[in-house]
Enzyme design. Structure first.
Site, short mmCIF file in Angstrom:
data_model
loop_
_atom_site.label_atom_id
_atom_site.label_comp_id
_atom_site.label_asym_id
_atom_site.label_seq_id
_atom_site.Cartn_x
_atom_site.Cartn_y
_atom_site.Cartn_z
CE LYS A 188 -2.59 3.46 1.56
NZ LYS A 188 -2.01 4.81 1.65
N GLY A 241 6.45 5.25 8.55
CA GLY A 241 5.69 6.49 8.51
C GLY A 241 5.69 7.17 9.86
CB THR A 243 5.29 8.36 16.12
OG1 THR A 243 6.70 8.22 15.88
CG2 THR A 243 4.96 7.74 17.46
NE ARG A 244 -1.38 11.69 12.88
CZ ARG A 244 -2.10 11.16 11.88
NH1 ARG A 244 -3.18 10.44 12.16
NH2 ARG A 244 -1.77 11.36 10.63
N GLY A 246 1.64 4.90 13.23
CA GLY A 246 2.17 3.64 13.75
C GLY A 246 1.41 3.17 14.98
CD GLU A 264 11.74 3.95 9.89
OE1 GLU A 264 11.77 4.91 10.72
OE2 GLU A 264 11.71 4.10 8.68
CB CYS A 299 12.40 8.74 9.25
SG CYS A 299 13.39 7.46 8.49
CD GLU A 398 9.47 12.81 11.99
OE1 GLU A 398 10.39 12.20 11.44
OE2 GLU A 398 8.38 12.27 12.28
#
Length: 495
Positions: A188, A241, A243-244, A246, A264, A299, A398
């Site tokens: 995806k 992608g 953290t939110r 993830g 990651e 990242c 970030e």
């Protein structure tokens, strides 16, 4: 090639827009599409199939069939290796097209796409192909009347959700080990950069990867991404992608079938410059490139520059000199070093953080504004803030853009504390001529990768991933092969 030649090549591209399911390119079941925009000028490239839960269902069914009948999982590793090497060779053969797709789709300079992204993607597939028939199982040391086998088997159906900043490379970091170990994969890509993933599908088909083993579903995270994450016949989600997102995928795994999850995620990486660094000029040049490369949409971007106070003023002047060399321009020009932000939303997010930095009292030394407005594209000038304190948002959050925050320190212990004062732990660096200090600093830094007297060193032999809220699991290296397998213990009683 010249800029004119690249533009001519771009005008001749036939852009695939359909999903790839069970060996065929197909429109979304709903017929829906979304706009794919060139960030260099804001113009429409094509409309791409907007897949949703119905398409996810078809792809999962195809992937499960392929896994269950063992058309791929049951193939001897040496034969999977042959097909994957053919796949890698096709990536190399189509390197210019793949690089061009990355540039027009997400705004990265064509020089970077040609020199890194396209060759790195092919190398990743080839490396995993070469590794798989050297990946041995084990025999446990037990009594003579038993045989105890410890074997690894493919997980099953893997959904790989990849980001927009390095769409081709990140896809291959997932595809290489997942396919090599015998899994069926549903890729995806981000809706912001789907084109290279669809080209990968065509090349995989040409290479002879069996139908159903590799599928591609373009679309949005809240529709098709959510459907894959919640699907009870998906055995693993591998993600790169924010953290939110993830965290949300981890919740989906728990609410559905407790599928394996490898995340990651984000970073806010510190780059520590000690006064005894062996080459301060090199350190300054790298400090600039480590934040401005790929428009800061990395990242592992070295977004926090920590400089020992006794050299700080002179060192910051050197960083500024090198920063002036990073000039925004059309990413399809081979001379361009700093391209366009991926889309208008990302540009506005970064500009908002720049305003926050000003309001918080940081000292703006360079940039801080949108440029090249007349092009219709999404460009931000290289931006540097000094006097950034740990309580500021631009220090802690970030930004994912060309924005550098500079903070001073007196001692290495203070620098380590500053570096570790983050919810992230993806990468870090320390510059020193003292090997003992370097090793001790590396051990003290809470990051998945630590660079000494460089930034972003490494190759396919080194695992990549983070500590804390930068995620779990590792891409690259033999360790990536392990994460796409289940460990089975077989005890055979001998008579």
């Amino acid at each position: 090639m010249s800029m004119a030649e690249w533009e001519a090549r771009a005008s001749e591209l036939e852009l695939e827009w359909r999903a790839f399911i069970d060996g065929r390119f197909v429109a979304a079941q709903s017929g829906a599409t979304f706009d794919c925009i060139n960030p260099a000028n804001g113009r429409l490239l094509t409309k791409v199939a907007a897949c949703d839960a119905a398409d996810a269902e078809l792809a999962v069914e195809a992937a499960r069939r392929a896994f269950t009948d063992r058309r791929w999982a049951g193939m001897a590793p040496k034969y999977r290796k042959q097909l994957l090497l053919r796949f890698a060779a096709l990536l190399r053969e189509h390197q210019e097209e793949l690089a061009l797709l990355e540039t027009i789709d997400m705004g990265k300079p064509i020089g970077d796409a040609m020199n890194y992204d396209a060759p790195a993607a092919a190398n990743c597939i080839a490396w995993n192909a070469e590794a798989i028939d050297k990946f041995y199982d084990q025999v446990a040391p037990v009594e003579e009347d038993a045989l105890a086998l410890v074997t690894r088997e493919p997980i099953g159906v893997v959904a790989a959700i990849v980001p927009w900043n390095f769409p081709l490379v990140m896809a291959c970091w997932k595809l290489g080990p997942a396919l090599a170990t015998g899994n069926s994969v549903i890729l995806k890509p981000s809706e912001k950069s789907p084109l290279s993933a669809l080209k990968l599908a065509a090349l995989a088909k040409q290479a002879g990867i069996p139908n159903g083993v590799f599928n591609v579903l373009p679309g949005f995270g809240h529709t098709v991404g959510e459907a894959l994450a919640m699907h009870k016949d998906v055995d693993c989600i591998t993600f790169t992608g924010s953290t939110r997102v993830g965290k949300h995928l981890l919740e989906c795994a728990g609410k559905s079938n407790l599928k394996r999850t490898f995340m990651e995620c984000g970073g806010k990486s510190p780059n520590i410059i000690l006064s005894d660094a062996p080459d301060l000029d090199l350190a300054a040049r790298v400090a600039a490139s480590a934040i401005f490369y790929n428009q800061g949409e990395v990242c592992t971007a070295a977004s926090r520059l920590l400089v020992q106070n006794n050299i700080k003023s002179a060192f910051v002047d050197r960083v500024l000199e090198y920063a002036y060399e990073w000039v925004c321009d059309n990413p399809i020009d081979p001379a361009t070093r700093l391209g366009a932000m991926v889309d208008a939303a990302q540009m506005e997010q970064v500009l908002n953080y720049i305003e926050i930095g000003k309001q918080e009292g940081a000292t703006l030394l360079l940039g801080g504004e949108q440029v090249l407005r007349e092009t219709g594209g999404y460009y931000i000038a290289p931006t540097i803030f000094d006097d950034v304190h740990p309580n500021m948002r631009i220090y802690r959050e970030e930004i994912f853009g060309p924005v550098l925050s500079i903070t001073g320190f007196d001692t290495l212990e203070e620098a380590i504390n500053l570096a570790n004062d983050s919810c992230y732990g993806l990468a870090a660096a320390v510059w020193t001529a003292d090997l003992t200090r370097a090793v001790k600093a590396s051990r003290a830094l809470r990051a998945g990768t630590v660079f000494v007297n460089n930034w972003d060193g490494g190759d396919m032999t080194m695992p990549f991933g983070g500590y804390k809220q930068s995620g779990n699991g590792r891409d690259k290296s033999i360790h990536a092969l392990e994460k796409y397998t289940e460990l089975k213990s077989t005890w055979i009683q001998l008579t």
